[in-house]
Design a protein around this motif. Structure first.
Motif, PDB file in Angstrom:
ATOM      1  N   VAL A  75       8.759 -18.852  -6.695  1.00 53.65           N
ATOM      2  CA  VAL A  75       9.491 -19.033  -5.647  1.00 53.65           C
ATOM      3  C   VAL A  75       8.725 -19.484  -4.395  1.00 53.65           C
ATOM      4  O   VAL A  75       8.953 -20.474  -3.804  1.00 53.65           O
ATOM      5  CB  VAL A  75      10.345 -17.961  -5.197  1.00 53.65           C
ATOM      6  N   PHE A  76       7.580 -19.080  -4.298  1.00 55.23           N
ATOM      7  CA  PHE A  76       6.779 -19.103  -2.896  1.00 55.23           C
ATOM      8  C   PHE A  76       5.546 -19.457  -3.111  1.00 55.23           C
ATOM      9  O   PHE A  76       4.781 -20.076  -2.044  1.00 55.23           O
ATOM     10  CB  PHE A  76       6.695 -17.685  -2.067  1.00 55.23           C
ATOM     11  N   GLY A  77       4.872 -19.582  -4.492  1.00 56.78           N
ATOM     12  CA  GLY A  77       3.515 -19.975  -4.781  1.00 56.78           C
ATOM     13  C   GLY A  77       2.550 -18.892  -4.606  1.00 56.78           C
ATOM     14  O   GLY A  77       2.673 -17.763  -4.240  1.00 56.78           O
ATOM     15  N   ALA A  78       1.383 -18.932  -5.550  1.00 58.55           N
ATOM     16  CA  ALA A  78       0.670 -17.886  -5.873  1.00 58.55           C
ATOM     17  C   ALA A  78       0.038 -17.313  -4.718  1.00 58.55           C
ATOM     18  O   ALA A  78      -0.377 -16.133  -4.449  1.00 58.55           O
ATOM     19  CB  ALA A  78      -0.382 -18.537  -6.905  1.00 58.55           C
ATOM     20  N   GLU A  79      -0.268 -18.030  -3.765  1.00 59.12           N
ATOM     21  CA  GLU A  79      -1.044 -17.448  -2.491  1.00 59.12           C
ATOM     22  C   GLU A  79      -0.274 -16.467  -1.792  1.00 59.12           C
ATOM     23  O   GLU A  79      -0.731 -15.815  -0.868  1.00 59.12           O
ATOM     24  CB  GLU A  79      -1.541 -18.678  -1.536  1.00 59.12           C
ATOM     25  N   SER A  80       0.935 -16.529  -2.004  1.00 60.48           N
ATOM     26  CA  SER A  80       1.780 -15.513  -1.115  1.00 60.48           C
ATOM     27  C   SER A  80       2.010 -14.261  -1.645  1.00 60.48           C
ATOM     28  O   SER A  80       2.324 -13.284  -0.932  1.00 60.48           O
ATOM     29  CB  SER A  80       3.307 -16.101  -1.166  1.00 60.48           C
ATOM     30  N   PHE A  81       1.600 -14.005  -3.006  1.00 54.41           N
ATOM     31  CA  PHE A  81       1.949 -12.562  -3.570  1.00 54.41           C
ATOM     32  C   PHE A  81       0.721 -11.646  -3.551  1.00 54.41           C
ATOM     33  O   PHE A  81      -0.316 -12.035  -3.619  1.00 54.41           O
ATOM     34  CB  PHE A  81       1.920 -12.952  -5.279  1.00 54.41           C
ATOM     35  N   THR A  82       1.197 -10.615  -3.067  1.00 53.80           N
ATOM     36  CA  THR A  82       0.353  -9.522  -3.121  1.00 53.80           C
ATOM     37  C   THR A  82       0.767  -8.255  -3.706  1.00 53.80           C
ATOM     38  O   THR A  82       2.193  -8.275  -3.350  1.00 53.80           O
ATOM     39  CB  THR A  82      -0.325  -8.812  -1.619  1.00 53.80           C
ATOM     40  N   LYS A  83       0.246  -7.382  -4.262  1.00 51.58           N
ATOM     41  CA  LYS A  83       0.822  -6.153  -4.826  1.00 51.58           C
ATOM     42  C   LYS A  83       0.694  -5.107  -3.866  1.00 51.58           C
ATOM     43  O   LYS A  83      -0.219  -4.511  -3.442  1.00 51.58           O
ATOM     44  CB  LYS A  83       0.181  -6.015  -6.259  1.00 51.58           C
ATOM     45  N   PRO A  84       2.102  -4.450  -3.691  1.00 49.13           N
ATOM     46  CA  PRO A  84       1.880  -3.345  -3.013  1.00 49.13           C
ATOM     47  C   PRO A  84       1.153  -1.846  -3.427  1.00 49.13           C
ATOM     48  O   PRO A  84       1.107  -1.827  -4.675  1.00 49.13           O
ATOM     49  CB  PRO A  84       3.587  -2.651  -2.932  1.00 49.13           C
ATOM     50  N   GLN A  85       0.564  -1.319  -2.711  1.00 49.94           N
ATOM     51  CA  GLN A  85      -0.444  -0.128  -3.162  1.00 49.94           C
ATOM     52  C   GLN A  85       0.608   1.234  -2.514  1.00 49.94           C
ATOM     53  O   GLN A  85       0.277   1.707  -1.501  1.00 49.94           O
ATOM     54  CB  GLN A  85      -1.688  -0.097  -2.526  1.00 49.94           C
ATOM     55  N   LEU A  86       1.469   1.534  -3.534  1.00 53.49           N
ATOM     56  CA  LEU A  86       2.239   2.672  -2.870  1.00 53.49           C
ATOM     57  C   LEU A  86       2.026   3.948  -3.800  1.00 53.49           C
ATOM     58  O   LEU A  86       1.629   3.867  -4.979  1.00 53.49           O
ATOM     59  CB  LEU A  86       3.795   2.319  -3.058  1.00 53.49           C
ATOM     60  N   PRO A  87       2.232   5.055  -3.211  1.00 54.40           N
ATOM     61  CA  PRO A  87       2.191   6.308  -4.328  1.00 54.40           C
ATOM     62  C   PRO A  87       3.042   5.975  -5.408  1.00 54.40           C
ATOM     63  O   PRO A  87       4.260   5.594  -5.505  1.00 54.40           O
ATOM     64  CB  PRO A  87       2.681   7.342  -3.260  1.00 54.40           C
ATOM     65  N   GLN A  88       2.542   6.304  -6.553  1.00 52.79           N
ATOM     66  CA  GLN A  88       2.951   6.128  -7.979  1.00 52.79           C
ATOM     67  C   GLN A  88       4.165   7.129  -8.067  1.00 52.79           C
ATOM     68  O   GLN A  88       5.184   6.625  -8.751  1.00 52.79           O
ATOM     69  CB  GLN A  88       1.874   6.923  -8.745  1.00 52.79           C
ATOM     70  N   SER A  89       4.138   8.385  -7.391  1.00 52.25           N
ATOM     71  CA  SER A  89       5.521   9.163  -7.623  1.00 52.25           C
ATOM     72  C   SER A  89       6.741   8.540  -6.694  1.00 52.25           C
ATOM     73  O   SER A  89       7.938   9.349  -6.859  1.00 52.25           O
ATOM     74  CB  SER A  89       5.022  10.597  -6.872  1.00 52.25           C
ATOM     75  N   LEU A  90       6.650   7.761  -5.781  1.00 53.27           N
ATOM     76  CA  LEU A  90       7.796   6.895  -5.132  1.00 53.27           C
ATOM     77  C   LEU A  90       9.145   6.761  -6.129  1.00 53.27           C
ATOM     78  O   LEU A  90       8.677   5.758  -6.917  1.00 53.27           O
ATOM     79  CB  LEU A  90       7.299   6.158  -4.145  1.00 53.27           C
ATOM     80  N   THR A  91      10.169   7.229  -5.739  1.00 51.03           N
ATOM     81  CA  THR A  91      11.385   6.903  -6.308  1.00 51.03           C
ATOM     82  C   THR A  91      12.272   6.164  -5.364  1.00 51.03           C
ATOM     83  O   THR A  91      12.382   6.576  -4.234  1.00 51.03           O
ATOM     84  CB  THR A  91      12.147   8.053  -7.135  1.00 51.03           C
TER      85      THR A  91
END
Length: 239
Positions: free
Chosen positions: A188-204
């Motif tokens: 959708v937006f191109g590779a330069e736009s994507f970053t992965k969230p660093q969120l706590p693993q236990s989150l639901t």
């Protein structure tokens, strides 16, 4: 500051983007006319969709033909402003309220306080973004972070929000990017736009909604009562 003693919480809903936007518009109209109290709700988009800001006219033509896991991506127009948002792997919140004074940014930040408090209780510190000069030319809402958006300490834009004001009533809704699919986001937006969230693993999703609901009750000094949409309300929304 809104002073309603009781807000309505609509349980989390999964539906198409057109239905979700119809619900938000209807709730705003009902609140504006005094038929609904302030309202808080959370929802997901099924099938995944790209939502366009109300005034956004320019976007790539190929967005109309995208698919993901065999399903066509919906292209949906929001009643609020801002840029395009990809709704997949995200959770959307909506606040419908009134009684705020001050500028649009003041209202944004007063409403966003419950997001900051709620995510802090989950171990995630958020702060407001600062848009670069490229914002106006970027069709991707998550490509830049404005002062109305919330980013993590490492610069990940977790929440992008948009607002509609109508005769003293406010609809503010926003997307929380929890588990975006890298391949789809890049399409959708191109590779330069994507970053992965660093969120706590236990989150639901359930934990997030519980924390944000408690924070809303605290920030808006109100009781929150769960009340699903009734059959009559569904008929009014969908007709």
């Amino acid at each position: 500051m809104p002073n309603s003693k009781v807000w309505r919480l609509i349980p989390v809903l999964e539906a198409s983007g057109n239905v979700q936007m119809a619900i938000d518009r209807w709730l705003l109209e009902q609140h504006q006319s005094g038929k609904q109290p302030p309202c808080l709700r959370f929802y997901t988009w099924s099938p995944p969709a790209i939502s366009l800001g109300y005034h956004q006219r320019q976007y790539p033509e190929y967005w109309q033909h995208l698919t993901w896991k065999g399903e066509k991506l919906n292209l949906v127009r929001r009643p609020s402003g801002g840029r395009a948002v990809l709704h997949q792997g995200d959770l959307t919140y909506a606040v419908i309220t009134s009684g705020f004074t001050g500028s649009r940014v003041d209202a944004y930040q007063k409403i966003c306080e419950f997001l900051i408090q709620g995510w802090r209780s989950l171990g995630v510190e958020l702060h407001y973004g600062k848009a670069g000069r490229g914002y106006i030319h970027n069709p991707n809402c998550f490509g830049t972070a404005t002062s109305a958006d919330l980013v993590t300490a490492d610069g990940y834009k977790l929440i992008g929000s948009a607002q509609l004001r109508s005769a003293g009533a406010i609809l503010q809704h926003g997307s929380m990017r929890l588990q975006p699919d890298a391949e789809l986001f890049t399409q959708v937006f191109g590779a330069e736009s994507f970053t992965k969230p660093q969120l706590p693993q236990s989150l639901t999703v359930e934990k997030i909604i519980t924390a944000l609901t408690a924070a809303a009750s605290n920030c808006f000094a109100t009781e929150i009562e769960v009340q699903p949409l009734s059959q009559m309300e569904w008929e009014a929304i969908l007709n």
